[in-house]
Every structure is written in structure tokens, then in C-alpha cells.
Enzyme design. Structure first.
Site: not given
Ligand code: NAD
Length: 476
Positions: A170, A223-224, A228, A245, A279, A326, A378
């Protein structure tokens, strides 16, 4: 409309979501079918059904498929890089580089099915032998963010397939085009039906269905922090394997003895390239007193010379922020830092271009202290703050003063301080005289504390998450 991939079939839905170019909102890159709960459940069922046979597939077959996919991604790097730049806003050269990296990741993991061995040990009991082998985990849910829409899916899907797992993938709502292209390439490279399933759609519905379904044996999430935490909470009652991550507030320490040009280059690249939407971005610049003013002036001068604009235009250094939401977050973070005593040295303005997009000039905020929100939370945009410190000891303590622990950097000519920093920086990755962002694909990637949870990603270490260890005892 770009369809979903479920059980080897391309499936459309009644509802589609446009993929909007953040450099030019009048440019609709494509429309992607939106999965709901029933499509997510069908994809999980397909991955579950395909898992036993795929887990038994010979290593050559898995290797060949990944290799073919990697070759195609590399061959199409310019075209797919353009797609990435259009849908995410990364400047074209960086977008092409990301695609090439994804191709190399696929080729790297093509070697793993052939390389993965086990161990054979004598038992402490006479007449008994022990074999230690790796086997697939089963169905892996892969949930990815928008900021590396090609590389992150590649570095999760490739090892998942290499070690014999099936995948429900996804991608983020904001950048589904690269995800679709990658799924298409892998499917045509020869994956059996159901081994890889693609669900474009809302995280709150599709992602949540994956989290709640006990048939998903493991989830790899990037993701965020907030999402997470949901992944973790939903997985705890199921005793499911998770890999998270998440964010960063990565420090770049600049000591008095640093090579100024090198330090400025590391700071500008690490903090602002890819619009700071990494990130691993160097969002906190921690600078000792004697070099502080020279460093700040040089960074400000460099930023003033950077061109913010359309990701596909020649000469653009900083592409757009990914969307209006954003952009507002970035602006609010700058305003809050100023309200708390920070000084906006340069940037932070919306930039007008010929096309309507989300352009923000790179912002440098000075005179900040470690307790301010700008140094704790962040931002995920082209925004960095400077903290002035007395000496190395204060710099190290300040660098470690955060909940995150992804990457930490230091610029110094001193072996003593570089060595001490490598040992004592509380982060999963450390850089010396390099930007905090920009990592290799064949070595472990990940952080500590609020940045990451679970086994490391990438390289041979990916085996820890994507396979399960079995210990077999045989009496002779
Ligand atoms: P996000 O958490 O909003 O979304 C990430 C993913 O989670 C998306 O596919 C989203 O659709 C999905 N999601 C949202 N709600 C969900 C739920 N209830 N259940 C399951 N999945 C769900 O993050 P974003 O805005 O897409 O990305 C930005 C974030 O990602 C930043 O915090 C950044 O630091 C982090 N990031 C981390 C790394 C790393 O490797 N540490 C790398 C890239 C980005």
C-alpha cells in the site's frame, strides 16, 4: 485510470483519485483506482493463497524475476525519473538517481536467494546435528510514504520477495505513480498471481484493514511516528512482526576546526536538497562558537543563490513541497520558531512561478535553543535551525537531546572528536564530513528510539525481518 493489482489481475474501482503534480497543480499525472476494505481483503486473501507455493519456489526463479525487474527499472530510469519528479516534486536529476537506486536495489536482492545459506553445527549432545535455516515469514504488508516513492517500495518489496514472502503493498496516496510502475514491472518480470498485490487507496481504510487482518504475518512500515504507533498498537494483540521507520530530527554538528566549505556543502545538501523532505535531513545545525558566524553567513549566502522552482525545469535546485497541507506545516513551524525567539535569517517565503505549485524558499533559522519546538519536532520541509554551542561536549549533548535517533553528522578535522561522535551519538547512522542524508543501498539503514523499531532495512541485514530462523535437530 490506473488499476489495483489483486491476485494477478488488474482491477478497477468506481472511485479514482487524481495524482497531482506539486510543481503545477493543473498537471494531473494520472488517476488511480481507490481500493476499499473489500479490495484490501481480497488482496490479503490472494497473498495468503500464493504464499506456500512462492515460499517453495527455487532460488533461481526468484533471482531471475528480481534481476529482470531491476534491469527494466534501470533501462527506464529517465522516463520513470520524470514520473517521480512530476508526482513528488523531486528535481529531475535526484528523481532519476532515486529510480536508478531502486533498480540497483532490485538487482542486489536478486542475489540474495542464491546467497542465503544456513548453518550446520554439532549439538552439545553426542550423535545429534543441528541445522539452522531461514524460511519465509509469510504474507508481508508493506506501507510506504510519498517522499521516496520508488526507492522505499523497492527496498521493502525486493527483500520480501527474495526471501520467499508474498506482499500486499500500500503506497502513499500522494505518490502512487511510481508504485504502480514498480508493481507492473515486477508482475511482467514473471511473478506468479497473488505474490505481489498493489492497493492504492486511503491509509485509514486500506492500511487499517491490513493492520487489523491476522493473515498479514508481518508489516514493514515507513512514515510518520503517529501512523507507526498505530501499526505497532494494531500488531501487538496479534503478536505480529513489525518494522517501523519513522521520523528524524537529525543533527549536523559543525566544530570550530571544520573545513568550512565542506561543512556548508554538507549542511545545504543534508538540510535542503529534496526540499528537506527526507527522514535523514539535517534539520538541526549545531555549531560551535568560533565558526558559528562564518558558517551561518556562508550557508545563508549559498541558500540565497539556490533556485526554487518546477522540478522538471533545468537549473532548479529545490523543488516544490509535496502539497498545500505540508506547505502550511512548514510555514507554521517557521512562524512558531520566530515566536519562540528564533531569527529567520533567510528564506521561508512562498515563491511565485509560472505554474501554480507549492514553492517555499529554503529557510534558515538562527538563534534557536534546543528546547524550542523547531528543534524537537520534525518539520519535513526545507527548514533548518542553528543552535550555537560552546564546545564539542555541549555539541554532543545537544545532538543527543531529542526523542529521535535516525542519523547524526559531524564536520571536523579532528580524529579524536570524529571517533568520539561515532561512538556516542545516539543514532542508528553516523556521518563524518558528509550530509546526514544520502546512504548506500547495500548496508543497514535505520535508527534508534522514536525513529525506528525492529530489525534494520537494506543489505544483508534485511534478512532479519523478511525471514524467520528455524533450528532443526537430527539424531544420527
Ligand atoms: P504517513 O504516516 O502519513 O503515511 C505513511 C503511510 O501510512 C501512507 O501510505 C499512508 O497511507 C499510511 N497510513 C495512514 N494511515 C494509516 C492507518 N491508519 N493504517 C495503516 N496505514 C496508514 O507518512 P507520510 O506523510 O507519507 O511520510 C512522511 C513521514 O515519513 C515523515 O515523518 C518521515 O520522516 C517519514 N519517513 C521516514 C523514513 C525512514 O526511513 N525513517 C523514510 C521516509 C519517510
Amino acid at each position: 485510470m490506473k488499476p489495483l493489482l489483486i491476485g494477478g489481475e488488474w482491477v478497477t474501482t468506481s472511485h479514482g483519485l487524481p495524482n497531482v503534480n506539486p510543481s503545477d497543480v493543473s498537471d494531473i499525472v494520472d488517476v488511480h483506482a481507490q481500493a476499499g476494505r473489500s479490495e484490501a481483503e481480497a488482496a490479503i486473501a490472494a497473498a495468503t493463497a500464493a504464499a506456500p507455493a512462492w515460499g517453495r519456489t527455487d532460488p533461481q526463479t526468484r533471482s531471475d524475476i528480481l534481476h529482470r525487474a531491476g534491469e527494466e527499472v534501470l533501462r527506464r530510469a529517465d522516463e520513470l525519473g520524470r514520473l517521480l519528479a512530476r508526482e513528488e516534486g523531486k528535481v529531475l536529476r535526484d528523481a532519476i538517481a532515486e529510480v536508478a537506486r531502486a533498480g540497483r536495489i532490485l538487482r542486489y536482492f536478486a542475489g540474495e536467494p542464491l546467497r542465503t545459506g544456513g548453518q550446520f553445527l554439532p549439538s552439545v549432545r553426542p550423535g545429534v546435528n543441528i541445522e539452522i535455516t531461514r524460511e519465509p515469514v509469510g504474507v508481508v504488508g508493506i506501507i510506504t510514504p510519498w517522499n521516496f516513492p520508488m526507492a522505499i517500495p523497492a527496498w521493502k518489496i525486493a527483500p520480501a520477495l527474495a526471501w520467499g514472502n508474498t506482499v500486499v503493498f500500500k503506497p502513499a496516496e500522494l505518490a502512487p505513480g511510481c508504485a504502480w510502475a514498480l508493481a507492473d514491472i515486477l508482475q511482467r518480470a514473471g511473478l506468479p498471481a497473488g505474490v505481489l498485490n498493489l492497493l492504492t487507496g486511503p491509509g485509514s481504510v486500506v492500511g487499517q484493514t491490513m493492520l487489523d487482518d491476522a493473515r498479514v504475518d508481518a508489516i514493514s512500515f515507513t512514515g510518520s511516528q503517529a501512523t507507526g504507533a498505530r501499526v505497532m498498537a494494531a500488531s501487538a494483540p496479534l503478536q505480529r512482526k513489525v518494522q517501523l521507520e519513522m521520523g528524524g530530527k537529525n543533527p549536523l554538528v559543525v566544530l570550530d576546526d571544520a573545513d568550512l566549505d565542506r561543512a556548508v556543502a554538507a549542511a545545504v545538501d543534508g538540510a535542503y536538497f529534496s526540499t528537506g523532505q527526507r527522514c535523514t535531513a539535517s534539520s538541526r545545525l549545531i555549531v560551535t562558537e568560533r565558526i558559528h558566524d562564518r558558517f551561518v553567513s556562508a550557508v545563508a549566502e549559498r541558500l540565497a543563490g539556490l533556485r526554487t522552482g518546477h522540478a522538471l525545469e533545468d537549473g532548479t535546485d529545490i523543488g516544490p513541497v509535496v502539497d498545500e497541507a505540508q506547505l502550511r506545516i512548514d510555514e507554521a513551524a517557521i512562524a512558531r520558531a520566530r515566536a519562540q525567539g528564533g531569527s529567520l535569517r533567510v528564506g521561508g517565503d512562498r515563491v511565485t512561478q509560472a505554474t501554480e505549485g507549492f514553492f517555499l524558499s529554503p529557510a534558515l533559522i538562527t538563534e534557536t535553543t534546543s528546547d524550542m519546538a523547531i528543534n524537537r519536532e520534525e518539520v519535513f520541509g526545507p527548514v533548518a535551525s542553528v543552535i550555537r554551542v560552546r564546545d564539542y561536549d555541549e555539541a554532543l549533548a545537544t545532538a543527543n537531546e531529542t526523542d529521535f535517533g535516525l542519523c547524526a553528522g559531524i564536520c571536523t578535522e579532528s580524529l579524536k572528536y570524529a571517533s568520539d561522535f561515532k561512538r556516542n551519538a545516539r543514532a542508528g547512522m553516523v556521518m563524518v564530513n558528509l550530509p546526514t542524508a544520502g546512504v548506500d543501498y547495500h548496508v543497514p539503514f535505520g535508527g534508534t528510539r522514536a525513529s525506528s523499531f525492529g530489525p534494520r532495512e537494506q543489505g544483508a541485514f534485511a534478512a532479519e525481518f523478511y525471514s524467520s530462523v528455524k533450528t532443526a535437530y537430527t539424531a544420527s
